[in-house]
Design an enzyme around this catalytic site. Structure first.
Site, PDB file in Angstrom:
ATOM      1  N   ARG A  88      -1.366  -2.490  -6.927  1.00 29.90           N
ATOM      2  CA  ARG A  88      -1.805  -3.755  -6.327  1.00 29.90           C
ATOM      3  C   ARG A  88      -2.714  -4.510  -7.292  1.00 29.90           C
ATOM      4  O   ARG A  88      -2.613  -5.732  -7.436  1.00 29.90           O
ATOM      5  CB  ARG A  88      -2.510  -3.473  -4.993  1.00 29.90           C
ATOM      6  CG  ARG A  88      -1.568  -2.917  -3.939  1.00 29.90           C
ATOM      7  CD  ARG A  88      -2.273  -2.421  -2.696  1.00 29.90           C
ATOM      8  NE  ARG A  88      -2.979  -3.455  -1.984  1.00 29.90           N
ATOM      9  CZ  ARG A  88      -2.415  -4.371  -1.196  1.00 29.90           C
ATOM     10  NH1 ARG A  88      -1.100  -4.389  -1.046  1.00 29.90           N
ATOM     11  NH2 ARG A  88      -3.147  -5.271  -0.565  1.00 29.90           N
ATOM     12  N   ARG A  92       0.842  -1.192   0.000  1.00 28.34           N
ATOM     13  CA  ARG A  92       0.000   0.000   0.000  1.00 28.34           C
ATOM     14  C   ARG A  92       0.880   1.246   0.000  1.00 28.34           C
ATOM     15  O   ARG A  92       1.966   1.244   0.595  1.00 28.34           O
ATOM     16  CB  ARG A  92      -0.944  -0.010   1.199  1.00 28.34           C
ATOM     17  CG  ARG A  92      -1.991  -1.110   1.109  1.00 28.34           C
ATOM     18  CD  ARG A  92      -2.940  -1.134   2.294  1.00 28.34           C
ATOM     19  NE  ARG A  92      -4.022  -2.085   2.082  1.00 28.34           N
ATOM     20  CZ  ARG A  92      -3.948  -3.393   2.353  1.00 28.34           C
ATOM     21  NH1 ARG A  92      -2.824  -3.887   2.870  1.00 28.34           N
ATOM     22  NH2 ARG A  92      -4.965  -4.186   2.115  1.00 28.34           N
ATOM     23  N   LYS A 135      -2.500  -2.529   7.293  1.00 28.40           N
ATOM     24  CA  LYS A 135      -3.948  -2.352   7.399  1.00 28.40           C
ATOM     25  C   LYS A 135      -4.492  -3.467   8.276  1.00 28.40           C
ATOM     26  O   LYS A 135      -4.832  -4.545   7.808  1.00 28.40           O
ATOM     27  CB  LYS A 135      -4.596  -2.379   6.012  1.00 28.40           C
ATOM     28  CG  LYS A 135      -6.082  -2.051   6.027  1.00 28.40           C
ATOM     29  CD  LYS A 135      -6.649  -2.056   4.625  1.00 28.40           C
ATOM     30  CE  LYS A 135      -8.132  -1.718   4.640  1.00 28.40           C
ATOM     31  NZ  LYS A 135      -8.709  -1.743   3.273  1.00 28.40           N
ATOM     32  N   HIS A 167      -3.264  -9.844   1.891  1.00 21.41           N
ATOM     33  CA  HIS A 167      -4.685 -10.114   2.087  1.00 21.41           C
ATOM     34  C   HIS A 167      -4.847 -11.113   3.217  1.00 21.41           C
ATOM     35  O   HIS A 167      -4.054 -12.058   3.346  1.00 21.41           O
ATOM     36  CB  HIS A 167      -5.305 -10.677   0.803  1.00 21.41           C
ATOM     37  CG  HIS A 167      -5.421  -9.668  -0.285  1.00 21.41           C
ATOM     38  ND1 HIS A 167      -5.615 -10.000  -1.602  1.00 21.41           N
ATOM     39  CD2 HIS A 167      -5.358  -8.301  -0.249  1.00 21.41           C
ATOM     40  CE1 HIS A 167      -5.685  -8.903  -2.335  1.00 21.41           C
ATOM     41  NE2 HIS A 167      -5.520  -7.862  -1.546  1.00 21.41           N
ATOM     42  N   TYR A 176       0.812 -16.839  12.027  1.00 22.63           N
ATOM     43  CA  TYR A 176       1.977 -17.180  12.838  1.00 22.63           C
ATOM     44  C   TYR A 176       3.177 -17.654  12.028  1.00 22.63           C
ATOM     45  O   TYR A 176       4.226 -17.918  12.595  1.00 22.63           O
ATOM     46  CB  TYR A 176       1.585 -18.246  13.863  1.00 22.63           C
ATOM     47  CG  TYR A 176       0.668 -17.697  14.924  1.00 22.63           C
ATOM     48  CD1 TYR A 176       1.171 -16.895  15.947  1.00 22.63           C
ATOM     49  CD2 TYR A 176      -0.699 -17.918  14.888  1.00 22.63           C
ATOM     50  CE1 TYR A 176       0.337 -16.353  16.907  1.00 22.63           C
ATOM     51  CE2 TYR A 176      -1.550 -17.383  15.851  1.00 22.63           C
ATOM     52  CZ  TYR A 176      -1.013 -16.604  16.854  1.00 22.63           C
ATOM     53  OH  TYR A 176      -1.846 -16.060  17.793  1.00 22.63           O
ATOM     54  N   HIS A 226      -2.285   3.360  -5.603  1.00 22.23           N
ATOM     55  CA  HIS A 226      -2.855   2.119  -5.069  1.00 22.23           C
ATOM     56  C   HIS A 226      -3.124   1.108  -6.185  1.00 22.23           C
ATOM     57  O   HIS A 226      -3.261  -0.089  -5.936  1.00 22.23           O
ATOM     58  CB  HIS A 226      -4.150   2.436  -4.319  1.00 22.23           C
ATOM     59  CG  HIS A 226      -4.589   1.345  -3.397  1.00 22.23           C
ATOM     60  ND1 HIS A 226      -5.243   0.208  -3.829  1.00 22.23           N
ATOM     61  CD2 HIS A 226      -4.477   1.209  -2.055  1.00 22.23           C
ATOM     62  CE1 HIS A 226      -5.500  -0.574  -2.802  1.00 22.23           C
ATOM     63  NE2 HIS A 226      -5.051  -0.002  -1.712  1.00 22.23           N
TER      64      HIS A 226
END
Length: 411
Positions: free
Chosen positions: A337, A234, A264, A366, A375, A334
């Protein structure tokens, strides 16, 4: 009897509690720390409760006056709870301010500031001083329609959501009985989906890069555009990039370690290292970072502001440059992307690499189902690195090296 100091210093506890004054008046302290004046009385053989307003908006002295007035109504054989809203009833603005104070720790400082600024500019002038329990749906609708009429449809919808949340809060604290903002979304014009135009074919992209890098502009702005295109992160992530985030630039496996605070994410996730994002760097991306660091020197930023090296570049710098070279409404920062996702997914389909779709989603940060993607920051890293290099080779085919941008036309 209570003192103002006792009221002021009352702290929240695991359970709500009350500080008694006199004649059944008390200060209710919620687990959130919200304080409100309440009075218990009996009418018609039933115990009832009257809420006078929040503390400190309603002072101890004012609460006692309100109790005396309510008691006088009761002595005259009438139920003080059946009166039209008492003068001491809290205003929408006072309740909204308290609601905002409780929500702010869950938000980023920038977002919290934005919410309050919108309320002050668009909502408080219309219904801020109205007693919150007396506000009707028509009152809220009128305020929102005025916002919509100036073309700010998205702002109107967002503020409707905030107003609805404020009334939910008011109902929970017995300041209001209904939520006049609920259901008003359908009374507003539908929101238009934000347009983020993007170039989706490599020949168009090559022409764009050539035009941008030939245009008069600061080299750091051009380099920032290159890194944005190469990594498909981003725009704000590139804007705030710091030198220490780039690891192993002279090794076979360089990467960009982006802190969770700049991703985000939900506010609670931004404080957890486990949500940091790893971006494998292509050879071309490494060259861009090194070239930028030659110019930025020992500043805290890879892409500092050209006006003040102590600050990062403007969040609008790339957008202005793209518009200036004729790509307004054709390609925005943007949009890289979408460019990366579209081209790489189409390529994966042509090559029969169906499994790359999930890898491409990971490269775009995403959210993935399950706990493994959270993790395991190195999930599919070898393939992510391969795809990053393949994308860079296609993107910058026949493009000059980043060092050539350092001597290009400036503005």
């Amino acid at each position: 009897m209570l003192t103002d100091r006792q009221c002021r210093e009352a702290k929240p506890a695991d359970k709500a509690y009350k500080l008694s004054d006199a004649h059944s008046l008390y200060l209710h302290v919620a687990t959130t720390g919200f304080k409100s004046w309440r009075w218990k009385y009996r009418f018609g053989g039933k115990e009832k409760l009257l809420v006078f307003g929040p503390y400190p908006a309603v002072s101890l002295k004012e609460a006692r006056i309100a109790r005396e007035e309510a008691a006088a109504v009761l002595r005259n054989g009438r139920d003080p709870g059946e009166r039209s809203m008492a003068p001491e009833s809290p205003t929408f603005e006072s309740v909204a301010t308290t609601w905002h104070q409780g929500q702010s720790p869950l938000w980023t400082p920038k977002y919290a500031q934005s919410v309050m600024a919108r309320l002050k500019a668009d909502i408080f002038p219309g219904i801020g001083q109205a007693q919150i329990g007396a506000i009707k749906a028509a009152d809220v609708r009128l305020v929102l329609i005025r916002i919509q009429e100036r073309g700010a449809i998205e702002v109107a919808h967002k503020l409707r959501g905030h107003v609805e949340d404020i009334f939910r809060y008011a109902i929970a604290h017995e300041f209001a009985e209904t939520n006049p903002a609920a259901g008003l979304g359908k009374a507003l014009m539908p929101m238009k989906k934000a347009k983020r135009p993007a170039l989706l074919q490599l020949p168009q992209i090559h022409a764009f890069i050539k035009a941008l890098e030939a245009a008069p502009s600061h080299p750091l702005t051009k380099l920032a555009s290159r890194l944005l295109a190469l990594t498909a992160v981003r725009p704000g992530v590139v804007q705030m990039a710091r030198p220490e985030e780039f690891v192993g630039l002279d090794t076979p496996e360089p990467y960009w370690h982006v802190p969770a605070a700049r991703m985000k994410l939900e506010r609670a996730e931004k404080d957890q290292e486990v949500f940091d994002f790893i971006v494998p760097l292509s050879k071309q991306a490494v060259a861009v970072v090194k070239a930028a660091q030659q110019l930025s020197g020992h500043t805290p930023w890879v892409f500092p502001s050209r006006r003040d090296m102590r600050k990062s570049m403007s969040e609008n710098a790339l957008g202005y440059l793209y518009a200036r070279i004729g790509y307004k409404d054709r390609h925005v920062p943007h949009g890289w992307r979408s460019s990366f996702s579209t081209i790489m997914n189409e390529r994966a389909a042509l090559l029969g690499n169906a499994g790359d779709r999930q890898v491409i989603d990971l490269m775009l940060a995403h959210r993935q189902p399950g706990v493994e993607p959270i993790y395991n920051r190195a999930l599919y890293m070898p393939r992510r690195r391969q795809l990053a290099q393949e994308w860079a080779d296609m993107l910058l085919k026949d493009a000059p090296s980043p060092s050539a941008l350092l001597d290009g036309p400036r503005r």
